[in-house]
Design a protein around this motif. Sequence first.
Motif, short mmCIF file in Angstrom:
data_model
loop_
_atom_site.label_atom_id
_atom_site.label_comp_id
_atom_site.label_asym_id
_atom_site.label_seq_id
_atom_site.Cartn_x
_atom_site.Cartn_y
_atom_site.Cartn_z
N LEU A 369 -10.02 -1.43 -0.41
CA LEU A 369 -8.99 -0.39 0.12
C LEU A 369 -7.72 -1.55 0.10
CD1 LEU A 369 -10.89 1.36 3.16
CD2 LEU A 369 -9.83 2.36 1.00
N HIS A 370 -7.82 -2.60 0.21
CA HIS A 370 -6.56 -3.47 0.17
C HIS A 370 -6.06 -3.32 -1.44
CE1 HIS A 370 -4.00 -6.99 -0.56
NE2 HIS A 370 -3.91 -6.85 0.67
N GLN A 371 -6.90 -3.22 -2.18
CA GLN A 371 -6.72 -3.45 -3.61
C GLN A 371 -5.78 -1.91 -4.00
OE1 GLN A 371 -9.83 -3.96 -6.16
NE2 GLN A 371 -8.59 -3.75 -8.15
N VAL A 372 -6.42 -0.82 -3.37
CA VAL A 372 -5.77 0.61 -3.62
C VAL A 372 -4.38 0.47 -3.25
CG1 VAL A 372 -5.77 2.78 -2.60
CG2 VAL A 372 -7.89 1.82 -3.51
N VAL A 373 -4.19 -0.12 -1.94
CA VAL A 373 -2.79 0.03 -1.27
C VAL A 373 -1.98 -0.99 -2.16
CG1 VAL A 373 -1.33 -0.39 0.78
CG2 VAL A 373 -3.71 0.53 1.00
N ALA A 374 -2.53 -2.06 -2.53
CA ALA A 374 -1.61 -3.37 -3.24
C ALA A 374 -1.05 -2.30 -4.59
CB ALA A 374 -2.35 -4.47 -3.48
N ASN A 375 -2.18 -1.79 -5.18
CA ASN A 375 -1.79 -1.26 -6.42
C ASN A 375 -0.57 -0.22 -6.36
OD1 ASN A 375 -3.72 -2.36 -7.55
ND2 ASN A 375 -4.93 -0.76 -8.10
N LEU A 376 -0.77 0.53 -5.13
CA LEU A 376 0.63 1.47 -4.97
C LEU A 376 1.72 0.85 -4.79
CD1 LEU A 376 -1.21 4.30 -2.85
CD2 LEU A 376 -0.82 4.47 -5.47
N LEU A 377 1.79 -0.42 -3.90
CA LEU A 377 3.09 -1.25 -3.69
C LEU A 377 3.41 -1.73 -4.94
CD1 LEU A 377 1.89 -2.50 -0.29
CD2 LEU A 377 3.64 -0.49 -0.87
N ALA A 378 2.36 -2.33 -5.88
CA ALA A 378 2.63 -3.00 -7.08
C ALA A 378 3.42 -2.02 -7.92
CB ALA A 378 1.58 -3.48 -7.72
N ASN A 379 3.07 -0.91 -8.03
CA ASN A 379 3.73 0.36 -8.67
C ASN A 379 5.27 0.59 -8.13
OD1 ASN A 379 1.84 0.68 -10.50
ND2 ASN A 379 1.03 2.63 -9.52
N ALA A 380 5.42 0.66 -6.93
CA ALA A 380 6.61 0.86 -6.40
C ALA A 380 7.51 -0.37 -6.56
CB ALA A 380 6.32 1.34 -4.77
N ARG A 381 6.97 -1.33 -6.87
CA ARG A 381 7.73 -2.71 -6.87
C ARG A 381 8.18 -2.83 -8.70
NH1 ARG A 381 5.45 -7.58 -8.18
NH2 ARG A 381 3.35 -6.68 -7.25
N THR A 382 7.05 -2.69 -9.34
CA THR A 382 7.40 -2.94 -10.73
C THR A 382 7.77 -1.69 -11.44
OG1 THR A 382 5.08 -2.60 -11.25
CG2 THR A 382 5.63 -4.69 -11.08
N HIS A 383 7.72 -0.61 -11.21
CA HIS A 383 8.26 0.55 -11.85
C HIS A 383 9.65 1.06 -11.22
CE1 HIS A 383 4.80 0.30 -14.19
NE2 HIS A 383 3.94 0.69 -13.03
N THR A 384 10.17 0.41 -10.30
CA THR A 384 11.46 0.72 -9.87
C THR A 384 12.51 -0.40 -9.88
OG1 THR A 384 10.86 0.07 -7.58
CG2 THR A 384 10.61 2.49 -8.19
N PRO A 385 14.00 -0.27 -9.70
CA PRO A 385 14.82 -1.35 -10.02
C PRO A 385 14.97 -1.89 -8.51
CG PRO A 385 15.97 0.67 -9.86
CD PRO A 385 14.39 1.13 -9.85
N PRO A 386 15.45 -3.33 -8.32
CA PRO A 386 15.79 -3.93 -7.20
C PRO A 386 16.84 -2.93 -6.48
CG PRO A 386 16.05 -5.28 -9.31
CD PRO A 386 15.98 -4.05 -9.41
N GLY A 387 16.67 -2.97 -4.99
CA GLY A 387 17.18 -2.16 -4.07
C GLY A 387 16.62 -1.01 -3.58
N THR A 388 15.57 -0.61 -4.48
CA THR A 388 14.57 0.67 -4.17
C THR A 388 13.95 0.46 -2.73
OG1 THR A 388 14.15 0.92 -6.31
CG2 THR A 388 12.90 1.87 -4.91
N THR A 389 14.15 1.39 -1.78
CA THR A 389 13.42 1.54 -0.56
C THR A 389 12.11 1.99 -0.82
OG1 THR A 389 15.56 1.62 0.33
CG2 THR A 389 13.59 2.07 1.74
N VAL A 390 10.89 1.12 -0.26
CA VAL A 390 9.81 1.71 -0.19
C VAL A 390 9.26 1.61 1.18
CG1 VAL A 390 7.52 1.00 -1.20
CG2 VAL A 390 9.24 0.30 -2.41
N THR A 391 8.81 3.09 1.54
CA THR A 391 8.44 3.44 2.80
C THR A 391 6.80 3.46 2.99
OG1 THR A 391 10.42 4.29 3.25
CG2 THR A 391 8.64 4.75 4.96
N THR A 392 6.12 2.69 3.56
CA THR A 392 4.76 2.81 3.66
C THR A 392 4.44 3.53 5.02
OG1 THR A 392 4.45 1.04 2.34
CG2 THR A 392 2.42 1.70 3.10
N THR A 393 3.88 4.35 5.26
CA THR A 393 3.51 5.22 6.61
C THR A 393 1.97 5.28 6.83
OG1 THR A 393 5.35 6.40 6.06
CG2 THR A 393 4.09 7.09 7.90
#
Length: 518
Positions: A369-393
């Motif tokens: 499950l950690h891997q699942v959340v980490a993959n989603l966060l990695a995508n939000a990090r690697t496929h977006t430019p710096p300055g992007t806001t990522v909200t995890t709820t």
Amino acid sequence: MTMTMSLETKLVISSIALLATVSAVIATATTLLFNDFLIDRLDSQVSSAARRSASGALPPGSAPPEAREVSFLLLPGQSEGTFGARIRQGAVRRAAVLTDVGSVREVPSPPSLVHVTNAPVTVELGPLGDYRMVSTRAPDGDLLVTGLPVTGVRSTLTRLVVVEAVVTLAAVALTAVACTLLVRRAVRPLGRLAATATRVSELPLATGDAVRLTRVPEVDTDPRTEVGQVGGALNRMLGHVETAFAVRHESETRLRQFIADASHELRTPLASIVGYAEVSGRGGERHGPQTAHALGRIRSEAGRMTTLVEDLLLLARLDAGRPLERLELDLSPLVVNAVSDANAAAHRHRWLISLPDQPALVSGDADRLHQVVANLLANARTHTPPGTTVTTTVLLAPGQVSVRVADDGPGIPGHVLPHVFGRFARGDGSRSRLAGGSGLGLAIVSAVVAAHEGRVEVTSAPGNTVFTLVLPAAHDHDPGDRVLLASSHQVPPPERDPADDQQHGRRQRERRGSHRAG
Ligand SMILES: Nc1ncnc2c1ncn2[C@@H]1O[C@H](COP(=O)(O)OP(=O)(O)OP(=O)(O)O)[C@@H](O)[C@H]1O
Ligand SMILES: [Mg+2]
């Protein structure tokens, strides 16, 4: 407009319609023939009465005064109700009817009487009804008209029609009942065939697993009957389908096993390559800049390959239905750790987190499950430019715990979105290429979540990409707290105790290898 009727109804209605038509034809023919027969008989009676009338007259004076001119009615043998008239020189002298007491009653004579010949005709006598009449010539030259009422024939015919109607209706009713029972019995096997086909159509055949398909019962496969031929053909077809599924399942299993074995076998040499590259890289100053660069590339590519091999192995295992560890765990701290790692890896993104004030308990495998959340966060990090806001709820709903990862980056390319959870699905944008991902991240998310009986959904538009994981809750939450959300707050820079950090560092490396950005 076409009317849809069941075969049963159609057969019953056609049989009844056929029977009713045939009965009506027979009844009409019978009635007409019988009518002719009765009229013929009446005509011969009229002819004999007419012969009697012409045979002689009563001696003058023996007939009562009202029977004058028609005394031939009183001759022996004339039956009650007989009509008699005398026509002299084209004019009716008198017309009368023989009454039951042996006397005559004068009746009005219709003008058509003078046209009556020696061939019987029907003449209407007003309230007395129709009569069949013939004329004969008396010895004195007068025309004597003799007639008998048609009423008897009519009532006999009416009785016949009533009997025919009653018998036909009874036959139709009986046929309807018998036909319904017979047809129902005859089509019952068709119902069984349909039930078998329906059961097969409801089987989850798309999973690719080997299946045992239901067959048509033995009684419905007798090749001597039409239904039996269909049943037999259906069974043979089901047999072929079953074999095809078994073959496909077998080859898929072999392929999966091959991928699992190959990935497993690749891990050891890869670990050696990483190890040797690590050792060789240590004395950096001894190598020239070119060698140092090459060693760095070896390390990073070997790391990438390790990640790929691990991902393939995990997918092969999940495909094979290998059960995951199931322990009760709270998703909130797991999410906090994952977001902290992401924050550490990409400081120039804004990381927001929002948690419920109750534990978000699910039963599952913490590492996966950690891997699942980490993959989603990695995508939000690697496929977006710096300055992007990522909200995890993290959200609690009755029976469910969900984790939502939303970013306001450029969004998933339209052609990738429909199969974003597929294997090796990748956007070909420069950012995706730079990120160097393999396109397995979301396939793993989907497979792990499915192994937890959960689901994952995505919506994406420029400026708003949202991934939502929905997992079954370990316990039912307090129904009063449908959505327990603390207000979002920014994640502080990672500050954890070294042991914890070490553990998460390992996890991160596990997933990203030496590609860990930061
Ligand atoms: N948050 C996001 N914003 C924009 N695009 C995204 C986002 N998440 C995923 N994508 C797109 O979906 C594709 C598939 O994602 P996935 O995680 O499966 O593969 P990857 O990130 O390219 O590689 P990997 O995760 O294996 O390193 C990505 O290549 C990217 O184009
Ligand atoms: Mg990814």
